[in-house]
Design an enzyme around this catalytic site. Sequence first.
Site, PDB file in Angstrom:
ATOM      1  N   GLY A  45       0.851  -1.190   0.000  1.00  9.77           N
ATOM      2  CA  GLY A  45       0.000   0.000   0.000  1.00  9.77           C
ATOM      3  C   GLY A  45       0.880   1.232   0.000  1.00  9.77           C
ATOM      4  O   GLY A  45       2.069   1.155   0.341  1.00  9.77           O
ATOM      5  N   GLN A  50       2.774  10.188   1.598  1.00 11.37           N
ATOM      6  CA  GLN A  50       4.082   9.537   1.766  1.00 11.37           C
ATOM      7  C   GLN A  50       5.074   9.934   0.677  1.00 11.37           C
ATOM      8  O   GLN A  50       6.281   9.767   0.846  1.00 11.37           O
ATOM      9  CB  GLN A  50       3.925   8.012   1.776  1.00 11.37           C
ATOM     10  CG  GLN A  50       3.194   7.496   3.016  1.00 11.37           C
ATOM     11  CD  GLN A  50       3.126   6.002   3.031  1.00 11.37           C
ATOM     12  OE1 GLN A  50       2.203   5.407   2.444  1.00 11.37           O
ATOM     13  NE2 GLN A  50       4.082   5.362   3.668  1.00 11.37           N
ATOM     14  N   CYS A  93       5.623   0.325   8.026  1.00 13.00           N
ATOM     15  CA  CYS A  93       5.264   1.505   7.236  1.00 13.00           C
ATOM     16  C   CYS A  93       6.479   1.915   6.408  1.00 13.00           C
ATOM     17  O   CYS A  93       7.596   1.960   6.921  1.00 13.00           O
ATOM     18  CB  CYS A  93       4.851   2.656   8.152  1.00 13.00           C
ATOM     19  SG  CYS A  93       4.318   4.125   7.262  1.00 13.00           S
ATOM     20  N   LEU A  94       6.237   2.202   5.149  1.00 13.06           N
ATOM     21  CA  LEU A  94       7.355   2.568   4.270  1.00 13.06           C
ATOM     22  C   LEU A  94       7.971   3.908   4.677  1.00 13.06           C
ATOM     23  O   LEU A  94       9.089   4.224   4.289  1.00 13.06           O
ATOM     24  CB  LEU A  94       6.884   2.608   2.806  1.00 13.06           C
ATOM     25  CG  LEU A  94       6.414   1.250   2.268  1.00 13.06           C
ATOM     26  CD1 LEU A  94       5.863   1.391   0.860  1.00 13.06           C
ATOM     27  CD2 LEU A  94       7.514   0.201   2.325  1.00 13.06           C
ATOM     28  N   HIS A 135      -4.802   1.308   7.220  1.00 16.51           N
ATOM     29  CA  HIS A 135      -3.489   1.913   7.428  1.00 16.51           C
ATOM     30  C   HIS A 135      -3.306   3.086   6.456  1.00 16.51           C
ATOM     31  O   HIS A 135      -2.824   4.159   6.835  1.00 16.51           O
ATOM     32  CB  HIS A 135      -2.401   0.848   7.199  1.00 16.51           C
ATOM     33  CG  HIS A 135      -0.997   1.363   7.291  1.00 16.51           C
ATOM     34  ND1 HIS A 135      -0.157   1.043   8.314  1.00 16.51           N
ATOM     35  CD2 HIS A 135      -0.284   2.179   6.466  1.00 16.51           C
ATOM     36  CE1 HIS A 135       1.017   1.653   8.131  1.00 16.51           C
ATOM     37  NE2 HIS A 135       0.964   2.341   7.001  1.00 16.51           N
ATOM     38  N   GLU A 136      -3.741   2.886   5.186  1.00 21.51           N
ATOM     39  CA  GLU A 136      -3.561   3.945   4.175  1.00 21.51           C
ATOM     40  C   GLU A 136      -4.495   5.125   4.434  1.00 21.51           C
ATOM     41  O   GLU A 136      -4.083   6.278   4.311  1.00 21.51           O
ATOM     42  CB  GLU A 136      -3.789   3.397   2.762  1.00 21.51           C
ATOM     43  CG  GLU A 136      -2.895   2.233   2.355  1.00 21.51           C
ATOM     44  CD  GLU A 136      -1.421   2.465   2.628  1.00 21.51           C
ATOM     45  OE1 GLU A 136      -0.723   1.470   2.872  1.00 21.51           O
ATOM     46  OE2 GLU A 136      -0.967   3.632   2.658  1.00 21.51           O
ATOM     47  N   HIS A 139      -3.176   7.400   6.922  1.00 25.70           N
ATOM     48  CA  HIS A 139      -2.172   8.325   6.389  1.00 25.70           C
ATOM     49  C   HIS A 139      -2.838   9.614   5.893  1.00 25.70           C
ATOM     50  O   HIS A 139      -2.299  10.710   6.050  1.00 25.70           O
ATOM     51  CB  HIS A 139      -1.406   7.694   5.206  1.00 25.70           C
ATOM     52  CG  HIS A 139      -0.190   6.901   5.595  1.00 25.70           C
ATOM     53  ND1 HIS A 139       0.890   7.437   6.252  1.00 25.70           N
ATOM     54  CD2 HIS A 139       0.138   5.600   5.382  1.00 25.70           C
ATOM     55  CE1 HIS A 139       1.814   6.496   6.451  1.00 25.70           C
ATOM     56  NE2 HIS A 139       1.373   5.377   5.936  1.00 25.70           N
TER      57      HIS A 139
HETATM   58  O1  K2U Z   1       1.543   2.626   3.959  1.00 29.92           O
HETATM   59  C1  K2U Z   1       2.638   2.072   3.947  1.00 29.92           C
HETATM   60  O2  K2U Z   1       3.623   2.514   4.514  1.00 29.92           O
HETATM   61  C2  K2U Z   1       2.762   0.716   3.259  1.00 29.92           C
HETATM   62  C3  K2U Z   1       2.508  -0.311   4.311  1.00 29.92           C
HETATM   63  C4  K2U Z   1       1.123  -0.864   4.131  1.00 29.92           C
HETATM   64  C5  K2U Z   1       0.780  -1.818   5.232  1.00 29.92           C
HETATM   65  C6  K2U Z   1       1.162  -1.603   6.562  1.00 29.92           C
HETATM   66  C7  K2U Z   1       0.782  -2.520   7.530  1.00 29.92           C
HETATM   67  C8  K2U Z   1       0.023  -3.625   7.207  1.00 29.92           C
HETATM   68  C9  K2U Z   1      -0.358  -3.819   5.884  1.00 29.92           C
HETATM   69  C10 K2U Z   1       0.024  -2.905   4.912  1.00 29.92           C
HETATM   70  C11 K2U Z   1       3.568  -1.409   4.334  1.00 29.92           C
HETATM   71  O3  K2U Z   1       4.801  -0.901   4.668  1.00 29.92           O
HETATM   72  S1  K2U Z   1       3.782  -2.292   2.870  1.00 29.92           S
HETATM   73  C12 K2U Z   1       4.974  -3.466   3.484  1.00 29.92           C
HETATM   74  C13 K2U Z   1       4.239  -4.659   4.037  1.00 29.92           C
HETATM   75  C14 K2U Z   1       4.144  -5.763   3.208  1.00 29.92           C
HETATM   76  C15 K2U Z   1       3.414  -6.847   3.629  1.00 29.92           C
HETATM   77  C16 K2U Z   1       2.782  -6.860   4.882  1.00 29.92           C
HETATM   78  C17 K2U Z   1       2.882  -5.746   5.705  1.00 29.92           C
HETATM   79  C18 K2U Z   1       3.635  -4.637   5.281  1.00 29.92           C
HETATM   80 ZN    ZN Z   2       2.394   3.545   6.147  1.00 27.29          ZN
END
Ligand code: K2U
Ligand code: ZN
Length: 172
Positions: A45, A50, A93-94, A135-136, A139
């Site tokens: 996501g 971001q 979170c990225l 989560h998105e 943000h």
């Molecule tokens: O929004 C973001 O920073 C991307 C997030 C999205 C996400 C966070 C927590 C749980 C699910 C999605 C992630 O950093 S994407 C990396 C990732 C990949 C697989 C599972 C969890 C996180």
């Molecule tokens: Zn995030």
Amino acid sequence: MIRPILIHPDPRLKKLCDPVAEVTPEIVKLAEDMLETMYDAPGVGLAAPQIGVTKRLIVLDCSKEPEPQRPLVMINPEILWSSEDLSSYEEGCLSIPDQYAPVERPAEVRVRWTAMDGSVQEEQFAGLWATCVQHEIDHLNGKLFIDFLGPLKRQMITRKMEKLKRERARQA
Ligand code: K2U
Ligand code: ZN
């Protein structure tokens, strides 16, 4: 094109993002860049703030091999309904690299959004899709997953990110 992802702390990650008034070619290009940036990270996501754009636009693709990719672009997403049942997920979170912590959220959510073709979509999500879309959308409201943690853990993670940013600035 792949865009740089902002690292916490950054004021743009705490802003309440503005609604997208209309789906312009610029918004389409932004969504394409966000998908490319998300897949490159890699992530499941990404929200517009971001990459420094404080507009209500998110992209996600929580499909898992061997499922086909399902890139979703959500313009002005809103949660219509959340389940009473909760689920806990080790979130990352990225914008807060290499930090993970369990976060509890409603297990299922019903979301309405505008798609790239201007049509209004509505769908119910469960599992990683539900976690990710919440989560998105957080943000877009200036909320990060560390805001669910206790103050000490949040402060420790923030200090680590400040150090990371200082190191990256030195390498640049
Ligand atoms: O929004 C973001 O920073 C991307 C997030 C999205 C996400 C966070 C927590 C749980 C699910 C999605 C992630 O950093 S994407 C990396 C990732 C990949 C697989 C599972 C969890 C996180
Ligand atoms: Zn995030």
